[in-house]
Enzyme design. Structure first.
Site, PDB file in Angstrom:
ATOM      1  CB  CYS A 123     119.342 151.602  35.786  1.00  0.00           C
ATOM      2  SG  CYS A 123     119.292 152.267  34.124  1.00  0.00           S
ATOM      3  CG  ASN A 143     119.506 156.445  33.040  1.00  0.00           C
ATOM      4  OD1 ASN A 143     120.446 155.721  33.371  1.00  0.00           O
ATOM      5  ND2 ASN A 143     118.244 156.079  33.147  1.00  0.00           N
ATOM      6  CG  HIS A 159     119.587 154.620  38.360  1.00  0.00           C
ATOM      7  ND1 HIS A 159     120.669 154.814  37.538  1.00  0.00           N
ATOM      8  CD2 HIS A 159     118.500 154.558  37.562  1.00  0.00           C
ATOM      9  CE1 HIS A 159     120.247 154.851  36.282  1.00  0.00           C
ATOM     10  NE2 HIS A 159     118.929 154.694  36.269  1.00  0.00           N
TER      11      HIS A 159
HETATM   12  N1  ACO Z   1     110.193 166.937  24.417  1.00  0.00           N
HETATM   13  C1  ACO Z   1     108.957 167.453  24.304  1.00  0.00           C
HETATM   14  N2  ACO Z   1     107.860 166.732  24.590  1.00  0.00           N
HETATM   15  C2  ACO Z   1     108.029 165.461  25.004  1.00  0.00           C
HETATM   16  C3  ACO Z   1     109.302 164.864  25.122  1.00  0.00           C
HETATM   17  C4  ACO Z   1     110.411 165.668  24.820  1.00  0.00           C
HETATM   18  N3  ACO Z   1     111.690 165.204  24.920  1.00  0.00           N
HETATM   19  N4  ACO Z   1     109.151 163.598  25.547  1.00  0.00           N
HETATM   20  C5  ACO Z   1     107.828 163.388  25.703  1.00  0.00           C
HETATM   21  N5  ACO Z   1     107.164 164.521  25.360  1.00  0.00           N
HETATM   22  C6  ACO Z   1     105.721 164.755  25.355  1.00  0.00           C
HETATM   23  C7  ACO Z   1     104.923 163.489  25.208  1.00  0.00           C
HETATM   24  O1  ACO Z   1     104.777 163.146  23.862  1.00  0.00           O
HETATM   25  C8  ACO Z   1     103.626 163.892  25.873  1.00  0.00           C
HETATM   26  O2  ACO Z   1     102.888 164.624  24.936  1.00  0.00           O
HETATM   27  P1  ACO Z   1     101.279 164.459  24.893  1.00  0.00           P
HETATM   28  O3  ACO Z   1     100.809 164.927  26.248  1.00  0.00           O
HETATM   29  O4  ACO Z   1     100.901 165.343  23.760  1.00  0.00           O
HETATM   30  O5  ACO Z   1     101.034 163.012  24.656  1.00  0.00           O
HETATM   31  C9  ACO Z   1     104.060 164.841  26.978  1.00  0.00           C
HETATM   32  O6  ACO Z   1     105.385 165.284  26.625  1.00  0.00           O
HETATM   33  C10 ACO Z   1     104.132 164.205  28.342  1.00  0.00           C
HETATM   34  O7  ACO Z   1     104.817 162.956  28.215  1.00  0.00           O
HETATM   35  P2  ACO Z   1     105.124 162.031  29.432  1.00  0.00           P
HETATM   36  O8  ACO Z   1     105.804 160.788  28.947  1.00  0.00           O
HETATM   37  O9  ACO Z   1     103.886 161.913  30.275  1.00  0.00           O
HETATM   38  O10 ACO Z   1     106.191 162.960  30.200  1.00  0.00           O
HETATM   39  P3  ACO Z   1     106.782 162.756  31.608  1.00  0.00           P
HETATM   40  O11 ACO Z   1     106.615 163.988  32.374  1.00  0.00           O
HETATM   41  O12 ACO Z   1     106.377 161.458  32.232  1.00  0.00           O
HETATM   42  O13 ACO Z   1     108.349 162.632  31.306  1.00  0.00           O
HETATM   43  C11 ACO Z   1     110.025 160.940  31.109  1.00  0.00           C
HETATM   44  C12 ACO Z   1     108.830 161.604  30.446  1.00  0.00           C
HETATM   45  C13 ACO Z   1     111.091 161.966  31.298  1.00  0.00           C
HETATM   46  C14 ACO Z   1     110.518 159.842  30.178  1.00  0.00           C
HETATM   47  C15 ACO Z   1     109.591 160.342  32.464  1.00  0.00           C
HETATM   48  O14 ACO Z   1     108.403 159.622  32.305  1.00  0.00           O
HETATM   49  C16 ACO Z   1     110.618 159.426  33.090  1.00  0.00           C
HETATM   50  O15 ACO Z   1     111.682 159.861  33.491  1.00  0.00           O
HETATM   51  N6  ACO Z   1     110.288 158.143  33.244  1.00  0.00           N
HETATM   52  C17 ACO Z   1     111.082 157.208  34.015  1.00  0.00           C
HETATM   53  C18 ACO Z   1     112.371 156.804  33.404  1.00  0.00           C
HETATM   54  C19 ACO Z   1     112.983 155.797  34.358  1.00  0.00           C
HETATM   55  O16 ACO Z   1     112.484 155.502  35.420  1.00  0.00           O
HETATM   56  N7  ACO Z   1     114.065 155.230  34.086  1.00  0.00           N
HETATM   57  C20 ACO Z   1     114.617 154.310  35.102  1.00  0.00           C
HETATM   58  C21 ACO Z   1     114.945 153.115  34.533  1.00  0.00           C
HETATM   59  S1  ACO Z   1     116.205 153.434  33.417  1.00  0.00           S
HETATM   60  C22 ACO Z   1     116.968 151.949  33.084  1.00  0.00           C
HETATM   61  O17 ACO Z   1     116.753 150.951  33.667  1.00  0.00           O
HETATM   62  C23 ACO Z   1     117.930 151.973  31.946  1.00  0.00           C
END
Ligand code: ACO
Length: 335
Positions: free
Chosen positions: A117, A274, A244
């Site tokens: 990214c 993304n 990004h």
């Molecule tokens: N729907 C419902 N529940 C979900 C989903 C979903 N789509 N995805 C995860 N959950 C659940 C998890 O299983 C977890 O459940 P648990 O508490 O029972 O274990 C809970 O939701 C919380 O999960 P987290 O992973 O802590 O959720 P978070 O708020 O962190 O959001 C996300 C997840 C959106 C992936 C976030 O962490 C994120 O955006 N991370 C960064 C991504 C990034 O930086 N990308 C940049 C680089 S991209 C590149 O280089 C290609």
């Protein structure tokens, strides 16, 4: 007495982007996945994304965006094509030579840059290097990705995030004091954290979202500060930050760290998700089309991606004709 000449720089002179026509809204995605529209919107900011048809390649997306960027300059005279992508059409050769050939640029230098990214910012830095070493006078820089193919079909943590698109800019040789001149580039990486987002050979994307989130906020905040400082601006001088688009909460957190309010943050993740290396040029084209970016604005481009990688640069927005909106009359509809 001679007047000292302003130093040579790469100057932005063309911009274009495209989105595939197929819109996939959260509701449609949720039908086959253990998630909800509410969860995706509240945790990521994404409402819908564009998904390329199976027969549309990364080169097809890149060519459509590049054609728009070249059209905006009124010339197809380029000396090099630099394509940032994580989803090349083949393991070898690189995709850029196909893009060049499809654009009628056979014989032109063409190669891929792989920094996920952050790829577009790395590609800008590479192109600026080609220009300032006088290897090229004009460079076409493209970011194109079909990120939607990387997650497993049943992975609710990655599938809602990733989508497809392409954007391109044309850089020409000019001087550092002109509007559109790219400022100092800041690039970095830390491979010790490669496992936070990885697609193993023959496998699907694996992501440790919360850790990646923290790194994204820290790195994008730090690299933005550095690029702004090297440009001899203050953060308060920045009219538009173009980050990004990984997660609306990441962008908001970076904004809080840097005291850059929502009005100064370009955001289109709601409609595109993304899109990997396409993310920044897509956001630029949309902001140019809707008037969010205006001539004279002080702009900072900032990116973070798998690797880990990060990068940022600055420019004063030049007197460009507004770009075509990436979602309108997309050439993909005609393929
Ligand atoms: N729907 C419902 N529940 C979900 C989903 C979903 N789509 N995805 C995860 N959950 C659940 C998890 O299983 C977890 O459940 P648990 O508490 O029972 O274990 C809970 O939701 C919380 O999960 P987290 O992973 O802590 O959720 P978070 O708020 O962190 O959001 C996300 C997840 C959106 C992936 C976030 O962490 C994120 O955006 N991370 C960064 C991504 C990034 O930086 N990308 C940049 C680089 S991209 C590149 O280089 C290609």
């Amino acid at each position: 007495m001679t007047t000292p000449q302003a130093s040579q720089a790469a100057v932005l002179c063309g911009l274009g982007a495209v989105l595939p026509p197929r819109v996939v809204r959260n509701d449609e995605l949720c039908a086959g996945l253990d998630t909800t529209d509410e969860w995706i919107r509240s945790r990521t900011g994404i409402r819908e994304r564009r998904i390329a048809a199976a027969e549309v390649s990364t080169a097809d997306l890149a060519v459509a965006a590049a054609a728009r960027a070249l059209e905006s300059t009124g010339s197809t005279d380029v000396d090099a094509v630099v394509l940032a992508t994580t989803t090349p059409d083949h393991l070898m050769p690189a995709t850029a030579p196909s893009v060049a050939a499809l654009l009628g640029l056979t014989g032109t230098a063409a190669f891929d840059v792989a920094a996920v990214c952050t790829g577009f910012v790395y590609a800008l830095a590479t192109a600026a290097g080609l220009i300032t070493t006088r290897t090229a006078r004009t460079v076409l820089v493209v970011g194109a990705d079909r990120m939607s193919q990387l997650p497993a079909a049943d992975d609710r943590t990655t599938r809602p995030l990733f989508a497809d698109g392409a954007g391109a800019v044309v850089l020409r040789s000019g001087t550092a004091t002109e509007p559109g001149a790219l400022g100092p580039m800041v690039l970095g990486s830390d491979g010790a954290h490669r496992d936070l987002l990885v697609v193993p050979h023959g496998g699907h994307m694996q992501m440790q979202g919360p850790d990646l989130f923290r790194h994204a906020v820290d790195r994008m905040s730090a690299v933005t500060r550095q690029a702004v400082q090297l440009a001899r601006w203050r953060l308060a001088d920045v009219d538009r930050i173009v980050p990004h688009q990984a997660n609306a909460r990441i962008t908001a957190a970076v904004g809080r760290h840097l005291a850059i309010d929502a009005d100064r943050r370009v955001q289109n993740i709601e409609y595109v998700g993304n899109t990997g290396a396409a993310s920044i040029p897509l956001a630029l084209a949309q902001a140019s089309a809707d008037g969010t970016l205006q001539r004279g604005h002080r702009v900072c481009l900032t990116a973070f991606g798998a690797g880990l990688t990060w990068g940022a640069t600055t420019l004063t927005w030049p007197d460009l004709k507004p770009a075509a909106h990436p979602a309108h009359d997309t050439p993909m509809e005609r393929t």
